[in-house]
Design a protein around this motif. Structure first.
Motif, mmCIF file in Angstrom:
data_model
loop_
_atom_site.group_PDB
_atom_site.id
_atom_site.type_symbol
_atom_site.label_atom_id
_atom_site.label_comp_id
_atom_site.label_asym_id
_atom_site.label_seq_id
_atom_site.Cartn_x
_atom_site.Cartn_y
_atom_site.Cartn_z
ATOM 1 N N HIS A 11 -5.412 10.669 -1.239
ATOM 2 C CA HIS A 11 -4.336 9.804 -0.763
ATOM 3 C C HIS A 11 -3.498 9.273 -1.922
ATOM 4 O O HIS A 11 -3.898 9.340 -3.064
ATOM 5 N N THR A 12 -2.350 8.732 -1.544
ATOM 6 C CA THR A 12 -1.500 7.987 -2.455
ATOM 7 C C THR A 12 -1.404 6.579 -1.897
ATOM 8 O O THR A 12 -1.151 6.399 -0.705
ATOM 9 N N MET A 13 -1.583 5.573 -2.743
ATOM 10 C CA MET A 13 -1.534 4.176 -2.302
ATOM 11 C C MET A 13 -0.222 3.558 -2.751
ATOM 12 O O MET A 13 0.189 3.727 -3.896
ATOM 13 N N ILE A 14 0.434 2.858 -1.808
ATOM 14 C CA ILE A 14 1.610 2.081 -2.141
ATOM 15 C C ILE A 14 1.439 0.679 -1.567
ATOM 16 O O ILE A 14 0.830 0.496 -0.513
ATOM 17 N N ARG A 15 1.940 -0.318 -2.285
ATOM 18 C CA ARG A 15 1.860 -1.709 -1.833
ATOM 19 C C ARG A 15 3.091 -2.022 -0.992
ATOM 20 O O ARG A 15 4.209 -1.658 -1.363
ATOM 21 N N VAL A 16 2.864 -2.694 0.131
ATOM 22 C CA VAL A 16 3.954 -3.001 1.052
ATOM 23 C C VAL A 16 4.006 -4.499 1.319
ATOM 24 O O VAL A 16 3.006 -5.204 1.182
ATOM 25 N N LEU A 17 5.174 -4.965 1.722
ATOM 26 C CA LEU A 17 5.374 -6.393 1.962
ATOM 27 C C LEU A 17 5.133 -6.765 3.428
ATOM 28 O O LEU A 17 4.651 -7.843 3.725
ATOM 29 N N THR A 64 -1.039 -0.693 1.403
ATOM 30 C CA THR A 64 -1.837 -1.872 1.051
ATOM 31 C C THR A 64 -0.985 -3.132 1.148
ATOM 32 O O THR A 64 0.071 -3.220 0.520
ATOM 33 N N LEU A 65 -1.470 -4.082 1.933
ATOM 34 C CA LEU A 65 -0.833 -5.387 2.062
ATOM 35 C C LEU A 65 -1.717 -6.413 1.360
ATOM 36 O O LEU A 65 -2.869 -6.609 1.741
ATOM 37 N N ASN A 66 -1.185 -7.031 0.318
ATOM 38 C CA ASN A 66 -1.891 -8.124 -0.358
ATOM 39 C C ASN A 66 -1.486 -9.416 0.331
ATOM 40 O O ASN A 66 -0.304 -9.771 0.361
#
Length: 137
Positions: A11-17, A64-66
């Protein structure tokens, strides 16, 4: 590294708002499936995995949602794009525009080639390159 048994791109992980907005984009606009969504209260984040097939067979995108993050992420100069192969890139882009997708680079031939490409942006500004499979040489 075809001679390296045991390795598989996962997979590729990206952070989202806004996770719900991102899931909607990847599933409703790009046609992926939400494979799973997991909350991690101890780490204060949520992961959602989307893709075109099961994780045990296909590479997927990890969103990914922080928790508590309010400022948009800087995409940076090192990240380029995700890439998806499509047939009839012009029809696909027309349909994506109908679904509200932002297409900053309309479909057409590559600057230094004959393969037709386009770029779509997700809600966080990540670029997704569409590659016309029927135009590749």
């Amino acid at each position: 590294m075809s001679d390296a048994p045991g390795f598989r791109y996962m997979h590729t992980m990206i952070r989202v708002l806004d996770l719900d907005k991102s899931i909607a984009f990847y599933t409703e606009v790009l046609g992926m499936t939400l494979l799973r969504r997991d909350d991690y209260p101890g780490g204060k984040f949520t992961n959602a995995f989307v893709g075109y097939g099961p994780e045990d067979k296909e590479a997927v995108v990890e969103l990914t949602l922080n928790w508590g993050r309010e400022e948009p992420y800087e995409i940076g100069t090192g990240f380029g794009h995700l890439a998806l192969g499509v047939n009839d890139i012009y029809a696909v882009c027309a349909e994506l525009e109908k679904r509200g997708a932002k297409i900053p680079r309309k479909p057409g031939p590559m600057q230094h080639g004959t393969t037709h490409i386009a770029f779509v942006e997700d809600p966080d500004g990540y670029k997704i390159e569409l590659i016309g499979l029927d135009t590749m040489q």
